[in-house]
Design a protein around this motif. Structure first.
Motif, PDB file in Angstrom:
ATOM      1  N   TYR B 227       0.862  -1.189   0.000  1.00 51.17           N
ATOM      2  CA  TYR B 227       0.000   0.000   0.000  1.00 51.17           C
ATOM      3  C   TYR B 227       0.899   1.241   0.000  1.00 51.17           C
ATOM      4  CZ  TYR B 227      -4.797   1.679   0.483  1.00 51.17           C
ATOM      5  OH  TYR B 227      -6.045   2.195   0.244  1.00 51.17           O
ATOM      6  N   LEU B 228       0.855   1.982  -1.084  1.00 51.81           N
ATOM      7  CA  LEU B 228       1.638   3.216  -1.157  1.00 51.81           C
ATOM      8  C   LEU B 228       0.704   4.397  -0.953  1.00 51.81           C
ATOM      9  CD1 LEU B 228       3.797   2.573  -4.365  1.00 51.81           C
ATOM     10  CD2 LEU B 228       4.155   1.740  -2.051  1.00 51.81           C
ATOM     11  N   MET B 229       1.086   5.276  -0.012  1.00 51.36           N
ATOM     12  CA  MET B 229       0.255   6.458   0.235  1.00 51.36           C
ATOM     13  C   MET B 229       1.123   7.701   0.170  1.00 51.36           C
ATOM     14  SD  MET B 229      -2.161   5.229   3.322  1.00 51.36           S
ATOM     15  CE  MET B 229      -3.209   3.807   3.193  1.00 51.36           C
ATOM     16  N   TYR B 230       0.729   8.629  -0.634  1.00 50.58           N
ATOM     17  CA  TYR B 230       1.399   9.930  -0.728  1.00 50.58           C
ATOM     18  C   TYR B 230       2.903   9.750  -0.941  1.00 50.58           C
ATOM     19  CZ  TYR B 230      -2.922  10.379   1.849  1.00 50.58           C
ATOM     20  OH  TYR B 230      -4.216  10.237   2.259  1.00 50.58           O
ATOM     21  N   SER B 231       3.286   8.738  -1.706  1.00 46.39           N
ATOM     22  CA  SER B 231       4.698   8.443  -1.926  1.00 46.39           C
ATOM     23  C   SER B 231       4.953   8.441  -3.427  1.00 46.39           C
ATOM     24  CB  SER B 231       5.068   7.082  -1.334  1.00 46.39           C
ATOM     25  OG  SER B 231       4.750   7.049   0.041  1.00 46.39           O
ATOM     26  N   ASN B 232       5.986   9.111  -3.879  1.00 43.96           N
ATOM     27  CA  ASN B 232       6.217   9.290  -5.312  1.00 43.96           C
ATOM     28  C   ASN B 232       7.457   8.558  -5.797  1.00 43.96           C
ATOM     29  OD1 ASN B 232       4.026  11.001  -5.106  1.00 43.96           O
ATOM     30  ND2 ASN B 232       5.320  12.807  -4.821  1.00 43.96           N
ATOM     31  N   GLU B 233       7.504   8.370  -7.110  1.00 44.13           N
ATOM     32  CA  GLU B 233       8.683   7.797  -7.789  1.00 44.13           C
ATOM     33  C   GLU B 233       9.087   6.469  -7.165  1.00 44.13           C
ATOM     34  OE1 GLU B 233       9.457   9.516 -10.391  1.00 44.13           O
ATOM     35  OE2 GLU B 233       8.250  11.253  -9.813  1.00 44.13           O
ATOM     36  N   ILE B 234       8.182   5.535  -7.139  1.00 44.74           N
ATOM     37  CA  ILE B 234       8.495   4.225  -6.576  1.00 44.74           C
ATOM     38  C   ILE B 234       8.358   3.163  -7.657  1.00 44.74           C
ATOM     39  CG2 ILE B 234       7.664   2.470  -4.934  1.00 44.74           C
ATOM     40  CD1 ILE B 234       7.190   4.681  -2.982  1.00 44.74           C
ATOM     41  N   THR B 235       9.312   2.251  -7.708  1.00 37.96           N
ATOM     42  CA  THR B 235       9.264   1.155  -8.670  1.00 37.96           C
ATOM     43  C   THR B 235       8.964  -0.136  -7.934  1.00 37.96           C
ATOM     44  OG1 THR B 235      10.880   2.270 -10.062  1.00 37.96           O
ATOM     45  CG2 THR B 235      10.570  -0.075 -10.428  1.00 37.96           C
ATOM     46  N   ILE B 236       7.926  -0.824  -8.393  1.00 36.82           N
ATOM     47  CA  ILE B 236       7.519  -2.096  -7.783  1.00 36.82           C
ATOM     48  C   ILE B 236       7.760  -3.175  -8.823  1.00 36.82           C
ATOM     49  CG2 ILE B 236       5.578  -3.358  -6.780  1.00 36.82           C
ATOM     50  CD1 ILE B 236       4.324  -0.710  -6.057  1.00 36.82           C
ATOM     51  N   GLU B 237       8.715  -4.045  -8.600  1.00 42.74           N
ATOM     52  CA  GLU B 237       9.159  -4.918  -9.673  1.00 42.74           C
ATOM     53  C   GLU B 237       9.326  -6.366  -9.213  1.00 42.74           C
ATOM     54  OE1 GLU B 237      12.183  -4.121 -13.382  1.00 42.74           O
ATOM     55  OE2 GLU B 237      12.570  -3.195 -11.453  1.00 42.74           O
ATOM     56  N   GLY B 238       8.748  -7.286  -9.945  1.00 46.12           N
ATOM     57  CA  GLY B 238       8.990  -8.709  -9.711  1.00 46.12           C
ATOM     58  C   GLY B 238       8.501  -9.236  -8.371  1.00 46.12           C
ATOM     59  N   ASN B 239       7.521  -8.596  -7.796  1.00 47.33           N
ATOM     60  CA  ASN B 239       6.987  -9.078  -6.518  1.00 47.33           C
ATOM     61  C   ASN B 239       5.846 -10.062  -6.752  1.00 47.33           C
ATOM     62  OD1 ASN B 239       8.381  -7.048  -4.583  1.00 47.33           O
ATOM     63  ND2 ASN B 239       7.524  -5.810  -6.219  1.00 47.33           N
ATOM     64  N   THR B 240       5.604 -10.899  -5.768  1.00 49.89           N
ATOM     65  CA  THR B 240       4.451 -11.791  -5.806  1.00 49.89           C
ATOM     66  C   THR B 240       3.473 -11.360  -4.729  1.00 49.89           C
ATOM     67  OG1 THR B 240       5.814 -13.616  -6.562  1.00 49.89           O
ATOM     68  CG2 THR B 240       3.687 -14.179  -5.607  1.00 49.89           C
ATOM     69  N   LEU B 241       2.234 -11.069  -5.141  1.00 47.44           N
ATOM     70  CA  LEU B 241       1.227 -10.638  -4.167  1.00 47.44           C
ATOM     71  C   LEU B 241       0.036 -11.558  -4.313  1.00 47.44           C
ATOM     72  CD1 LEU B 241       2.342  -7.832  -5.907  1.00 47.44           C
ATOM     73  CD2 LEU B 241       1.779  -7.040  -3.629  1.00 47.44           C
ATOM     74  N   ALA B 242      -0.159 -12.412  -3.337  1.00 49.81           N
ATOM     75  CA  ALA B 242      -1.201 -13.421  -3.503  1.00 49.81           C
ATOM     76  C   ALA B 242      -2.072 -13.544  -2.270  1.00 49.81           C
ATOM     77  CB  ALA B 242      -0.570 -14.766  -3.823  1.00 49.81           C
ATOM     78  N   GLN B 243      -3.337 -13.773  -2.518  1.00 47.00           N
ATOM     79  CA  GLN B 243      -4.312 -14.070  -1.473  1.00 47.00           C
ATOM     80  C   GLN B 243      -4.359 -13.006  -0.397  1.00 47.00           C
ATOM     81  OE1 GLN B 243      -2.758 -17.934  -0.621  1.00 47.00           O
ATOM     82  NE2 GLN B 243      -4.310 -18.929  -1.845  1.00 47.00           N
ATOM     83  N   ASN B 244      -4.153 -11.760  -0.786  1.00 47.71           N
ATOM     84  CA  ASN B 244      -4.347 -10.665   0.160  1.00 47.71           C
ATOM     85  C   ASN B 244      -5.825 -10.329   0.120  1.00 47.71           C
ATOM     86  OD1 ASN B 244      -1.454 -10.111   0.850  1.00 47.71           O
ATOM     87  ND2 ASN B 244      -1.372  -9.875  -1.360  1.00 47.71           N
ATOM     88  N   ARG B 245      -6.550 -10.773   1.138  1.00 53.01           N
ATOM     89  CA  ARG B 245      -8.002 -10.727   1.047  1.00 53.01           C
ATOM     90  C   ARG B 245      -8.641 -10.194   2.321  1.00 53.01           C
ATOM     91  NH1 ARG B 245      -9.932 -13.624  -2.985  1.00 53.01           N
ATOM     92  NH2 ARG B 245     -11.900 -13.660  -1.902  1.00 53.01           N
ATOM     93  N   GLY B 246      -7.969  -9.260   2.988  1.00 56.79           N
ATOM     94  CA  GLY B 246      -8.546  -8.709   4.207  1.00 56.79           C
ATOM     95  C   GLY B 246      -9.664  -7.737   3.891  1.00 56.79           C
ATOM     96  N   ALA B 247      -9.927  -6.828   4.842  1.00 54.93           N
ATOM     97  CA  ALA B 247     -11.037  -5.900   4.679  1.00 54.93           C
ATOM     98  C   ALA B 247     -10.933  -5.138   3.359  1.00 54.93           C
ATOM     99  CB  ALA B 247     -11.065  -4.943   5.853  1.00 54.93           C
ATOM    100  N   SER B 248      -9.736  -4.600   3.048  1.00 59.39           N
ATOM    101  CA  SER B 248      -9.606  -3.939   1.751  1.00 59.39           C
ATOM    102  C   SER B 248      -9.194  -4.970   0.710  1.00 59.39           C
ATOM    103  CB  SER B 248      -8.597  -2.808   1.788  1.00 59.39           C
ATOM    104  OG  SER B 248      -8.215  -2.482   3.082  1.00 59.39           O
ATOM    105  N   GLY B 249      -8.205  -5.776   1.020  1.00 58.00           N
ATOM    106  CA  GLY B 249      -7.865  -6.891   0.146  1.00 58.00           C
ATOM    107  C   GLY B 249      -7.260  -6.518  -1.191  1.00 58.00           C
ATOM    108  N   TYR B 250      -6.337  -5.544  -1.194  1.00 58.77           N
ATOM    109  CA  TYR B 250      -5.673  -5.194  -2.446  1.00 58.77           C
ATOM    110  C   TYR B 250      -4.330  -5.912  -2.540  1.00 58.77           C
ATOM    111  CZ  TYR B 250      -8.717  -1.170  -1.541  1.00 58.77           C
ATOM    112  OH  TYR B 250      -9.773  -0.373  -1.226  1.00 58.77           O
ATOM    113  N   GLY B 251      -3.953  -6.306  -3.757  1.00 60.82           N
ATOM    114  CA  GLY B 251      -2.581  -6.731  -3.977  1.00 60.82           C
ATOM    115  C   GLY B 251      -1.682  -5.512  -3.834  1.00 60.82           C
TER     116      GLY B 251
END
Lengths: 291, 470
Positions: B227-251
């Protein structure tokens, strides 16, 4: 009014009555095995289940990830479409068919009660349907084991269980139709109409109603679970996810409000459909002239 | 000769066994013993702490290398912060740290650094409210630690790793379990790679932290993966995001972030693959999603209708229940789904590729009547997964009059999904499933065979049923 075979209340306890019932069940099963509808349904369901498993795993099997949950969604749709149709038409033709052919009169001339006959038919057809479903699911499980590493055995088995329950429940509805009609063709027609109503019309009606009248979640949920197919769908999803949150606000409402009681509630709806239909069928059948 | 050798070997074995003290009672002391060791050492020296269990709260105020070699346990006894690093250039390595306080008001941690740079590696932190807490400790390294939070409800837990105003840190190869977040406050130029966060709230959480690379992290079963908030110039690369299913549940969730690049990640079976809320937030910035595999989520991407200038190319949208959804009503036409003649792969694309250039000959148009109905009346999601849903979609295909206007169009849809290496996250039960398959078919055949075969039937029924069959 009828002269023969009004059932006495102590019948289920009597071993000879049970033997007779079982004998009818076996006869029904044997007839099913030699009949075309059984082979056709088994083959159709097996082919569709295997094809669904393959299709939902297409392009994902290599990741070793997809597993069962995606296949389940596909199988769920298939089951809701095919299984009630199978079970209801099988039930609908059973009594009405015999009546039309004249064999019903012949059977009832024997020293057997009508309840034994109906129960025997119910058990025999249930066994035939469940066996037919198990073959389809078994082949589908084979595909899953081969292509997806077979994750989620527990959820798969719960889907199989609920599907068999659905088959038995809709079979009783079919039997109810069957005992209330004289001709097999009419019974089949009515069964198809009821199937259409349960599968499409009631859901579409609820959707339209929801858009028009802005049902609140609890209203929508209670109206929806009256439909045994929706109750089945929710039970199956509960078996897969342990929560109905995939079904949006109404699902979340149900999970929050009823919690651990929810699966029992849904199973209760299914069981009530099955029991009430069978009871009604038994009442009508025992009261009605055989021809 | 052989016998002789055997006897000698046996004798040596017995001698060895008797001479090593059989698992002695654990050496127990207080952290005062370690503080004395540090006092007597020169700055920058390496201090090896003897094996044992030390109770109390350790404060290190001298630049030093402290080695636990995996045999030293520091136990705070459920009070305060267990280890405090209060001088720069401390290396704290190979300890088991356990038993911090539990009250969130004092933010007790397993290890806290108040200044930097420090190196914290190969530690195991258990039963701590916060795991590792860096406060104004720039250029530090947190490597190969295993952190397990206190067994509390999500809202009462502390963060597994927290950085506060600590620029230029490297966070790598850590395994974090059952905590709140791995969170970065006001910290820039970080390198965050190969970490694994499971069963927590936000796997990686950025607040006002810019210019960072997140790569090859694995985020499983959290409420939100990244979860990125108010953060700039970030590179998200080659990550695995699976089964994140809580209240918001975003990868991956983006809130008011500019200049984000999301590349070659796999977002699998989350409630929402990626949620974009007003990112980019400034007019002249853009966001890039490239080559990600977005599969099996309930919604592949969920974007607020004001989202603009997000460029999506070469992503694979595979079997998401809703591939791209609008959060509210509206469309996504301010974003780019095709660039330089390349779009994305859509598993529900119905077109074909006659000329064989790998690009579909018709545009992919995201228009689903059922989805637009759900957007109008969210309660209708109750009817998802039912034949009625299929009927509605079929109607919309057959009758263009009721087809909703498309949310967006991809004019050059790809025919094959991107190849993204996926970390194996599910155990295989192929054997069990095979058994299950055989059992099901076996039971069916048995029932049919045993019950259906003509067996000995009781008197009259046997007669009548055989007659009827004839």
């Amino acid at each position: 009014m009828t002269q023969v075979g009004l059932s006495s209340p102590s019948l289920p306890m009597c071993p000879s009555a049970m033997r007779t019932t079982l004998a009818f069940a076996r006869r029904e099963l044997r007839e099913a095995l030699t009949s075309r509808w059984f082979l056709l349904y088994t083959a159709a369901f097996a082919v569709l289940a295997v094809a669904t498993s393959f299709m939902s795993l297409a392009g994902t099997g290599s990741h070793g990830f997809a597993g069962f949950s995606r296949t389940a969604a596909g199988l769920l749709n298939l089951v809701m479409l095919v299984v009630p149709l199978m079970a209801m038409t099988a039930g609908a033709t059973s009594v009405a068919g015999e009546r039309e052919r004249g064999t019903l009169l012949y059977l009832l001339a024997q020293p057997v009660s009508r309840l034994e006959l109906l129960l025997g038919k119910f058990i025999g057809l249930s066994a035939a349907l469940c066996a037919s479903l198990c073959i389809g699911f078994g082949l589908s499980a084979g595909v899953l084991a081969w292509r997806a590493g077979g994750a989620g055995v527990g959820s798969f088995l719960s889907l199989v269980g609920f599907t068999c329950l659905l088959a038995v429940v809709t079979l009783s509805v079919g039997l109810l139709i069957s005992v209330s009609t004289r001709k097999a063709s009419v019974a089949t027609g009515v069964a198809v109409f009821v199937w259409l109503t349960l599968v499409f019309l009631s859901d579409l009606g609820l959707m339209a109603g929801s858009l028009l009248f802005k049902f609140r979640v609890q209203e929508l949920f209670s109206l929806a679970i009256i439909n045994p197919l929706q109750a089945f769908k929710m039970s199956a999803i509960l078996g897969l996810n342990a929560s109905l949150d995939v079904l949006g606000p109404a699902g979340v409402y149900a999970s929050r409000t009823f919690g651990a009681a929810l699966p029992w509630m849904l199973a209760g709806v299914l069981a009530a459909w099955g029991a009430l239909s069978f009871l009604a069928a038994a009442l009508i059948f025992t009261r009605r002239a055989p021809v | 000769m052989k016998l002789q050798r055997a006897i000698v070997t046996f004798a040596l074995f017995v001698a060895g066994a008797t001479m090593t003290p059989a698992i002695a009672a654990e050496y127990v002391s207080t952290v005062g013993a370690i503080e004395k060791l540090i006092e007597s050492a020169d700055p920058g020296a390496t201090v090896r702490v003897p094996a044992g269990r030390y109770t109390g709260n350790l404060r290190i105020t001298k630049p030093i290398v402290l080695e636990g070699a995996g045999v030293v346990t520091l136990d705070g006894g459920g009070e305060g912060t267990v280890v405090e690093l209060l001088a720069p250039d401390i290396t704290f390595r190979g300890f088991t740290v356990t038993g911090s306080g539990a009250g969130i008001d004092r933010e007790p941690a397993g290890i806290r650094a108040e200044t930097g740079p420090v190196t914290i590696e190969d530690n195991r932190i258990e039963d701590a409210l916060f795991g590792i807490d860096l406060r104004e400790a720039p250029n530090s390294v947190i490597r190969q630690n295993q952190i397990r939070g206190k067994d509390m409800e999500l809202g009462r837990r502390g963060d597994g790793i927290r950085l506060w105003w600590s620029h230029g840190c490297v966070i790598e190869d850590n395994i974090v379990h059952s905590t709140r977040d791995m969170v970065f406050w006001y910290s820039e130029d970080l390198m965050i790679r190969r970490n694994r966060v499971e069963d927590s709230r936000y796997g990686l959480h950025f607040m006002y932290s810019h210019h960072t690379v997140l790569s090859e992290n694995v985020l499983l079963r959290n409420s939100v993966g990244i979860y990125l908030m108010y953060s700039n110039e970030i590179t998200i690369e080659g990550n695995t995001l699976a089964q994140n299913r809580g209240a918001s549940g975003y990868g991956i969730g983006l809130k008011d972030c500019d200049g984000i690049v999301v590349r070659n990640n796999s977002l699998l079976a989350n409630r929402v693959g990626s949620y974009i809320d007003n990112s980019p937030s400034s007019v002249d910035s853009s966001g890039v999603f490239e080559g990600n595999l977005i599969a099996f989520n309930e919604r592949g991407m969920l974007m607020t209708p004001n989202t603009h200038d997000v460029i999506l190319t070469g992503n694979g949208f595979v079997e998401n229940e809703e591939q791209v959804a609008v959060h509210g009503r509206g469309d996504l036409t301010l974003n780019t789904f095709t660039r330089d003649g390349r779009g994305n792969f859509w598993s529900n694309y119905a077109g074909f590729d006659a000329d064989g250039d790998g690009i579909g000959d018709f545009p992919y148009e995201a228009a689903s009547l059922f989805e637009s109905l759900i957007a109008r009346e969210p309660n209708l999601r109750l009817f998802v997964h039912s034949p009625a849903q299929q009927a509605i979609e079929f109607t919309a295909r057959a009758m263009p009059a009721v087809r909703p206007s498309p949310k967006f169009a991809d004019t050059a849809p790809l025919m094959t999904p991107p190849t993204v290496e996926i970390v194996q996250i599910q155990r295989s039960h192929a054997g069990l499933m095979t058994v299950c398959a055989i059992c099901l078919v076996g039971v069916a055949v048995l029932v049919l065979n045993v019950m259906g075969r003509s067996a000995v039937l009781p008197g009259p029924v046997a007669a009548l049923s055989s007659e009827v069959l004839v």
